[in-house]
Design a protein around this motif. Structure first.
Motif, PDB file in Angstrom:
ATOM      1  N   TRP A 582      -6.209  -1.338  -5.721  1.00 24.22           N
ATOM      2  CA  TRP A 582      -5.141  -0.772  -5.459  1.00 24.22           C
ATOM      3  C   TRP A 582      -4.707   0.268  -6.375  1.00 24.22           C
ATOM      4  O   TRP A 582      -4.983   0.021  -7.538  1.00 24.22           O
ATOM      5  N   ARG A 585       1.382  -0.645  -8.882  1.00 22.62           N
ATOM      6  CA  ARG A 585       1.729  -1.990  -9.001  1.00 22.62           C
ATOM      7  C   ARG A 585       1.414  -2.708  -7.717  1.00 22.62           C
ATOM      8  O   ARG A 585       1.498  -2.337  -6.613  1.00 22.62           O
ATOM      9  N   ARG A 586       0.663  -3.998  -7.793  1.00 24.31           N
ATOM     10  CA  ARG A 586       0.309  -4.577  -6.518  1.00 24.31           C
ATOM     11  C   ARG A 586       1.435  -5.281  -5.969  1.00 24.31           C
ATOM     12  O   ARG A 586       2.211  -5.838  -6.420  1.00 24.31           O
ATOM     13  N   LYS A 587       1.408  -5.304  -4.777  1.00 23.65           N
ATOM     14  CA  LYS A 587       2.405  -6.137  -3.950  1.00 23.65           C
ATOM     15  C   LYS A 587       2.403  -7.508  -3.919  1.00 23.65           C
ATOM     16  O   LYS A 587       1.388  -7.940  -3.815  1.00 23.65           O
ATOM     17  N   GLY A 588       3.535  -8.031  -4.203  1.00 23.54           N
ATOM     18  CA  GLY A 588       3.359  -9.480  -4.296  1.00 23.54           C
ATOM     19  C   GLY A 588       3.180 -10.298  -3.334  1.00 23.54           C
ATOM     20  O   GLY A 588       3.459  -9.654  -1.975  1.00 23.54           O
ATOM     21  N   GLU A 589       2.711 -11.374  -3.254  1.00 21.91           N
ATOM     22  CA  GLU A 589       2.644 -12.342  -1.804  1.00 21.91           C
ATOM     23  C   GLU A 589       3.849 -12.789  -1.376  1.00 21.91           C
ATOM     24  O   GLU A 589       4.894 -12.938  -2.278  1.00 21.91           O
ATOM     25  N   ASP A 590       4.078 -12.521  -0.092  1.00 25.52           N
ATOM     26  CA  ASP A 590       5.121 -13.135   0.688  1.00 25.52           C
ATOM     27  C   ASP A 590       5.436 -14.655   0.418  1.00 25.52           C
ATOM     28  O   ASP A 590       4.375 -15.312   0.813  1.00 25.52           O
TER      29      ASP A 590
END
Length: 778
Positions: A582, A585-590
């Motif tokens: 990616w 910044r990697r999108k955090g888990e929901d």
């Protein structure tokens, strides 16, 4: 009114019938019938002022420079009027169109205003970048060009046409076209429409030859442009018109360094506009080059260039301008003017001298002599000659002359090429390496008479020079260790061309020849056939093969990296999992998705199910194995060290030490796996006496059951104490007029006594209460 309508309708029908009857008849010979006074019909020519429509064409206004909203709105409004009027004009039939064009003076004023005020190519960059203004300017530009294009067409179809001679007379006598208009048309519409403009102007000059005489009379006026610029700059050159001697008490003429900045700006704008216009006309209509050439325009152009260009360049570079952007714009316009003047000289030479030679006309020797004579006349003009040679190398034209006219004096051409080199040195400039052409052997007699040895100018294979070193710095590729200015495809094309003519020669020998003669294939072929190669090339083996190129070692095979052979090593893997890559910044888990993920429950369910049934001992019948009972085979050695401590463990005394409690599956796992019927059965079993579940491990009890038990205990306690639940308060009561019950009065009084008041009303009573109880000292 009705009578007028009928007359107009009759007029339209009559005109249509007359036009149909006059099919295949030129418009200038057609007659139409129109109603006359007292209802009598009369015949008129198809081109008559009475047939013109009453319409007022507004003049054109250029796009605003400041970009103020009021001025922009005015421009857009005028532009819309012009577009609507010209589109209406273009939609008219052939006869109506020509009546409007010939007899409507406002139309000609509108078109002339656009030719005078429309921004040129260099002016468009300075205009404000408003999308609405730019789009409207393009629309006006298009409809004006289409109008002039239709005006220059004498035959639109088999039925709609004019007699060519009459067409030429109409456009000439009514000044629909003249030389200044044609010049403006070329500079405004030449970019992208050169072919249409060429056909249009060629048709005008063909149908009306008087324009040639007008053009011949216009050239002296064009030359006056150069004289006026020279006069403004206080300069004088050979060939200019005679000037009166300046009186002793007269003021000295200002120069480019001493004149006001605004005068310098005006001169440069005037020069740029004039040179751009003349070049566009000569480029689109080459037939005019002969007229300019016959009026001595070429010689005047070169002398003007040599005189005024260095002076203007010095003024632009050394004068102090308040606005740095203005100085850059003036330098750009001066450079543009210089380039256009050089291109004008090349156009005149090409169409009057070179083109007849290329076409193989008669008297080729005469055209070649004229070309050499002009080149020789350029030798005193050092600055012009160097600039001309930079854009259009003279050596290429000389080589073309040698091929087309073999009887050209080689001594003269050698002298001319030496003069070109001297011109570069005199102006303090160096010739670009790409334009340095090798001089072939021009013959011993010519070389001795001219004192020029061409073999000294031919570079042997492997040799270099100062200019060759510069080329090596800029060249992107090498061939056998020597810089090659050509790409690989162009080099292969040259080799293939020479090999087809000389198949017995090796590619290595041909490469050496091309390298020595700066990759000029014609010169290589000519010197090989005439056996005039340099001594270094003559000693080479003519069957020499092409050397094998050294393969560049692969850097990837020798590299060593900590990331070698990992999942992202693109140098060793053809496919990479792009889902794991990616950007940013990697999108955090929901968190909600993480809590809803119950995969771990499914993973643990099978493990707990294996421990659901616990037995002390399983007796295996003879001939069977543990796998038949759902048990795993035990292959490891059994450790019986502590077996003695288990004596009597299976007796019936039910000792609490050895008694095992049954294994219970967690409720969350059992509830998700058991069917609904089993859940209902378990609920029924929970209602049984508690003594049946003494041995169960109830580590989590049902909250609903606990609430029921607490409620039962609370009801029993209230019954023992005689507790009576408090009555519900009712302060609303019955509607007004029906009376209120005693309970309602009591509830309202209680509410009034116990409610909290704002202010100090309730504080005094509470303070008295505390004082009475002894809590506050008096």
């Amino acid at each position: 009114m009705y009578l007028e309508f009928c007359q107009n309708d009759l007029l339209d029908k009559t005109q249509r019938s007359e036009v149909m009857a006059c099919a295949r008849v030129p418009l200038d010979e057609q007659q139409v019938t129109v109603p006359g006074p007292l209802g009598r019909e009369r015949s008129l020519p198809a081109l008559h002022p009475e047939r013109k429509e009453e319409r007022c064409f507004v003049p054109y206004k250029p796009p605003p420079e400041d970009g103020s909203p009021a001025v922009v709105e005015e421009f857009l409004e005028y532009a819309r009027f012009i577009i609507e009027d010209l589109e209406w004009l273009l939609a008219l039939p052939h006869d109506k169109f020509w009546c409007q064009v010939v007899f409507d003076e406002s139309l000609q004023s509108c078109l002339d205003s656009y030719l005078h005020h429309a921004p040129r190519s260099l002016d468009l960059a300075a205009l404000p970048s408003s999308p609405a203004v730019a789009e409207m300017q393009r629309s006006v530009h298009k409809v004006v060009f289409l109008t002039f294009l239709r005006m220059a067409t004498h035959k639109e179809s088999k039925e709609s046409f004019l007699t060519p001679s009459v067409f030429g007379e109409i456009i000439y006598e009514n000044f629909l076209f003249d030389i200044p208009k044609i010049l403006d048309l070329c500079v405004l519409f030449g970019k992208g429409n050169s072919q249409l403009l060429h056909k249009m102007i060629d048709n005008i000059f063909t149908q009306q030859p008087s324009y040639y005489s007008d053009l011949d009379e216009t050239v002296p006026t064009v030359l006056q442009v150069f004289d006026s610029v020279l006069e403004k700059c206080g300069l004088h050159c050979e060939g200019a018109t005679a000037m009166e001697p300046m009186k002793l008490n007269a003021h000295k003429q200002p120069t480019a360094m001493t004149m006001s900045p605004q005068d310098l700006v005006d001169i440069l704008l005037y020069l740029c506009d004039s040179t751009t216009t003349i070049h566009a006309f000569l480029d689109i209509f080459p037939a005019a080059c002969a007229i300019f050439y016959s009026n001595g325009f070429l010689s005047r152009l070169t002398s003007f260039y040599e005189t005024v260009v260095p002076d203007l360049e010095n003024a632009v570079k050394k004068r102090n301008f308040d606005d740095k952007g203005l100085q850059d714009d003036l330098w750009k316009r001066l450079s543009h003017s210089c380039r256009k003047m050089v291109e004008m000289a090349h156009l005149l030479l090409h169409h009057t001298c070179l083109q007849p030679i290329l076409e193989g006309r008669e008297n080729m020797q005469t055209f070649a002599e004229d070309l050499l004579q002009h080149f020789t006349s350029f030798l005193p003009e050092k600055r012009f000659l160097s600039d001309y040679d930079e854009q259009f190398p003279i050596s290429d034209d000389i080589s073309l002359l040698h091929q087309a006219v073999p009887v050209i004096d080689e001594t003269r051409t050698s002298y001319l090429l030496q003069g070109v080199e001297s011109a570069w040195e005199s102006v303090g400039r160096r010739k670009p390496p790409s334009q340095i052409q090798p001089k072939a052997n021009q013959g011993a007699a010519a070389a001795s008479s001219a004192g020029f040895n061409p073999q000294n100018q031919v570079r042997e294979p492997g040799e270099g020079s100062a200019r060759g070193a510069e080329a090596m710095l800029d060249a992107p590729r090498k061939e056998n260790g020597v810089v090659c200015p050509l790409s690989e495809g162009e080099l292969e094309s040259l080799l293939s061309c020479i090999s087809d003519l000389l198949p017995d020669l090796g590619e290595g020998f041909l490469l050496a020849c091309l390298e020595a003669y700066d990759y000029n294939s014609e010169l290589v072929i000519n010197n090989i056939l005439e056996d005039r190669l340099t001594p270094g090339l003559d000693k080479l083996d003519r069957a020499l093969s092409r050397p094998v190129k050294e393969e560049i070692p692969n850097v990837l095979s020798d590299r060593s990296n900590v990331f070698d052979d990992d999942e992202f090593d693109v140098f060793r893997r053809d496919q990479v999992d792009m889902s794991r890559i990616w950007k940013g910044r990697r999108k955090g888990e929901d968190p909600r998705e993480m809590l809803n993920d119950k995969r771990h429950i499914e993973e643990q369910r099978a493990r707990y199910q294996t421990y659901e049934t616990v037995v002390d001992e399983v007796v295996i019948e003879p001939g069977q194995t543990a796998a038949d009972y759902g048990l795993d085979d035990y292959d490891d050695e059994y450790d019986d060290t502590y077996d003695m401590n288990q004596i009597g463990a299976n007796d019936l005394d039910r000792d609490s030490v050895l008694n095992r409690r049954p294994f219970t599956i967690p409720q969350i796992l059992r509830r998700a796996n058991k069917p609904e019927e089993e859940e209902e059965g378990e609920d029924e079993e929970e209602g049984e006496p508690l003594q049946n579940n003494v041995n169960r491990d109830q580590f989590v009890q049902d909250p609903a059951l606990l609430r029921e038990r607490a409620e039962a205990r609370r009801a029993a306690m209230h019954q023992r104490r005689g507790f009576r639940p408090e009555r519900t308060s009712n302060v609303v009561g019955q509607p007004k007029g029906q009376g209120q019950s005693t309970d309602t009065f009591l509830d309202r009084r209680k509410k009034e006594a116990n409610k909290t008041r704002v202010g100090n009303h309730n504080r005094r009573s509470m303070a008295d209460r505390k004082r009475n109880k002894g809590m506050i000292p008096s």
